[in-house]
Design a protein around this motif. Structure first.
Motif, PDB file in Angstrom:
ATOM      1  N   GLU A 130      36.665  42.864  36.807  1.00 37.73           N
ATOM      2  CA  GLU A 130      36.431  41.448  37.107  1.00 37.73           C
ATOM      3  C   GLU A 130      35.477  41.281  38.279  1.00 37.73           C
ATOM      4  O   GLU A 130      34.761  40.284  38.375  1.00 37.73           O
ATOM      5  CB  GLU A 130      37.760  40.745  37.411  1.00 37.73           C
ATOM      6  N   LEU A 131      35.437  42.259  39.176  1.00 39.40           N
ATOM      7  CA  LEU A 131      34.544  42.159  40.329  1.00 39.40           C
ATOM      8  C   LEU A 131      33.085  42.145  39.910  1.00 39.40           C
ATOM      9  O   LEU A 131      32.251  41.491  40.541  1.00 39.40           O
ATOM     10  CB  LEU A 131      34.775  43.325  41.291  1.00 39.40           C
ATOM     11  N   THR A 132      32.774  42.872  38.867  1.00 37.62           N
ATOM     12  CA  THR A 132      31.378  42.941  38.417  1.00 37.62           C
ATOM     13  C   THR A 132      30.923  41.635  37.782  1.00 37.62           C
ATOM     14  O   THR A 132      29.727  41.429  37.568  1.00 37.62           O
ATOM     15  CB  THR A 132      31.186  44.096  37.414  1.00 37.62           C
ATOM     16  N   GLU A 133      31.876  40.756  37.494  1.00 36.55           N
ATOM     17  CA  GLU A 133      31.544  39.475  36.867  1.00 36.55           C
ATOM     18  C   GLU A 133      31.408  38.344  37.897  1.00 36.55           C
ATOM     19  O   GLU A 133      31.057  37.221  37.553  1.00 36.55           O
ATOM     20  CB  GLU A 133      32.630  39.118  35.850  1.00 36.55           C
ATOM     21  N   MET A 186      28.202  39.323  43.791  1.00 39.60           N
ATOM     22  CA  MET A 186      29.083  40.283  44.440  1.00 39.60           C
ATOM     23  C   MET A 186      28.340  41.576  44.777  1.00 39.60           C
ATOM     24  O   MET A 186      28.592  42.196  45.820  1.00 39.60           O
ATOM     25  CB  MET A 186      30.288  40.589  43.547  1.00 39.60           C
ATOM     26  N   GLU A 187      27.401  41.974  43.923  1.00 39.04           N
ATOM     27  CA  GLU A 187      26.677  43.213  44.188  1.00 39.04           C
ATOM     28  C   GLU A 187      25.819  43.114  45.443  1.00 39.04           C
ATOM     29  O   GLU A 187      25.429  44.123  46.029  1.00 39.04           O
ATOM     30  CB  GLU A 187      25.807  43.591  42.983  1.00 39.04           C
ATOM     31  N   GLN A 188      25.528  41.881  45.881  1.00 37.76           N
ATOM     32  CA  GLN A 188      24.772  41.702  47.124  1.00 37.76           C
ATOM     33  C   GLN A 188      25.674  41.871  48.346  1.00 37.76           C
ATOM     34  O   GLN A 188      25.192  42.169  49.438  1.00 37.76           O
ATOM     35  CB  GLN A 188      24.111  40.323  47.147  1.00 37.76           C
ATOM     36  N   LEU A 189      26.960  41.665  48.166  1.00 36.84           N
ATOM     37  CA  LEU A 189      27.913  41.786  49.261  1.00 36.84           C
ATOM     38  C   LEU A 189      28.439  43.206  49.413  1.00 36.84           C
ATOM     39  O   LEU A 189      28.657  43.682  50.532  1.00 36.84           O
ATOM     40  CB  LEU A 189      29.096  40.834  49.037  1.00 36.84           C
ATOM     41  N   PRO A 242      27.670  47.116  48.441  1.00 34.06           N
ATOM     42  CA  PRO A 242      26.690  48.063  47.910  1.00 34.06           C
ATOM     43  C   PRO A 242      27.264  48.934  46.790  1.00 34.06           C
ATOM     44  O   PRO A 242      28.445  49.282  46.819  1.00 34.06           O
ATOM     45  CB  PRO A 242      26.321  48.911  49.130  1.00 34.06           C
ATOM     46  N   ASP A 243      26.420  49.254  45.818  1.00 42.35           N
ATOM     47  CA  ASP A 243      26.813  50.159  44.731  1.00 42.35           C
ATOM     48  C   ASP A 243      28.112  49.717  44.072  1.00 42.35           C
ATOM     49  O   ASP A 243      29.038  50.520  43.849  1.00 42.35           O
ATOM     50  CB  ASP A 243      26.949  51.596  45.248  1.00 42.35           C
ATOM     51  N   LEU A 244      28.180  48.437  43.753  1.00 39.76           N
ATOM     52  CA  LEU A 244      29.414  47.864  43.212  1.00 39.76           C
ATOM     53  C   LEU A 244      29.851  48.543  41.916  1.00 39.76           C
ATOM     54  O   LEU A 244      31.031  48.855  41.737  1.00 39.76           O
ATOM     55  CB  LEU A 244      29.230  46.357  42.987  1.00 39.76           C
ATOM     56  N   GLY A 245      28.922  48.768  41.015  1.00 44.53           N
ATOM     57  CA  GLY A 245      29.263  49.376  39.728  1.00 44.53           C
ATOM     58  C   GLY A 245      29.934  50.731  39.876  1.00 44.53           C
ATOM     59  O   GLY A 245      31.047  50.943  39.368  1.00 44.53           O
ATOM     60  N   PRO A 246      29.293  51.671  40.585  1.00 41.43           N
ATOM     61  CA  PRO A 246      29.936  52.977  40.795  1.00 41.43           C
ATOM     62  C   PRO A 246      31.253  52.875  41.542  1.00 41.43           C
ATOM     63  O   PRO A 246      32.193  53.621  41.262  1.00 41.43           O
ATOM     64  CB  PRO A 246      28.893  53.752  41.614  1.00 41.43           C
ATOM     65  N   LEU A 247      31.333  51.949  42.505  1.00 39.69           N
ATOM     66  CA  LEU A 247      32.581  51.778  43.253  1.00 39.69           C
ATOM     67  C   LEU A 247      33.711  51.354  42.335  1.00 39.69           C
ATOM     68  O   LEU A 247      34.813  51.910  42.385  1.00 39.69           O
ATOM     69  CB  LEU A 247      32.392  50.735  44.360  1.00 39.69           C
TER      70      LEU A 247
END
Length: 209
Positions: free
Chosen positions: A77-80, A84-87, A89-94
């Protein structure tokens, strides 16, 4: 609280001593909860900030909100969440690592040029375990863990909370430690373990009876 106890609370698993507190008023926002839970989180934040002698604010002039708390069911849900990816870093891998670890919480901090906490992001995946925790306990625990940059191993063996009657409270020694950490004569960031000696010397003075 003995100096070695204090030092352990801010010594990371890598062996590095690193302490930081908030360097600006905290402007919070909470996502994903109903009004009743929101008020519990707000109450916990107000209580701990008052204990520390720090300040709350409606908005942060730079970020708008500098403490963001997210409640959700699945990490994806975070990726949506827009931007959020600007807040983070590397949100997807995280998110992938958190899913693989079956984690139910994660905290991410940003720091200013002096090393003080500038912003914090708290992510809580409400799985079966977290859903069993009373809202009062969960809120107080998360706020305490966000007021300072604790070691990643700080609460592995003991909790900063205790039960008093029907309520969950902050343990007196940890209350004293938070107050000592926000003493104006203490630095907002420290990397030398001797800092733990100074904190320890103040804990007894600040700890509630």
């Amino acid at each position: 609280m003995a100096p070695e106890e204090v030092e352990a609370l801010f010594t990371r698993s890598s062996g590095e001593y690193l302490f930081a507190r908030w360097g600006r008023p905290i402007a919070p926002v909470v996502f994903g909860v109903e009004e009743a839970t929101l008020q519990v989180v707000k109450g916990a934040l107000e209580a701990v900030v008052a204990l520390a002698g720090h300040q709350l604010a409606e908005t942060d002039p730079e970020l708008g909100s500098n403490l963001m708390v997210f409640f959700f069911r699945e990490w994806k849900e975070l990726t949506e969440v827009p931007h959020m990816e600007q807040l983070v870093p590397d949100l997807g891998p995280l998110v992938g690592r958190l899913e693989a670890a079956d984690a139910n919480q994660y905290r991410f901090f940003r720091f200013d040029k002096d090393g003080a906490i500038r912003a914090a992001f708290v992510f809580l995946r409400m799985d079966k375990e977290l859903s069993k925790v009373p809202a009062e306990t969960l809120a107080l625990s998360q706020i305490v863990q966000t007021m300072l940059l604790w070691s990643d191993e700080a609460f592995r063996d003991r909790s900063p909370l205790a039960v008093a009657g029907d309520h969950t409270i902050l343990r007196p020694d940890f209350a004293g430690l938070i107050k000592a950490a926000y003493d104006p004569v203490m630095p907002a960031m420290a990397q030398d373990p001797s800092h733990a000696l100074r904190l320890s010397a103040r804990v007894a003075m600040y700890a509630p009876d």
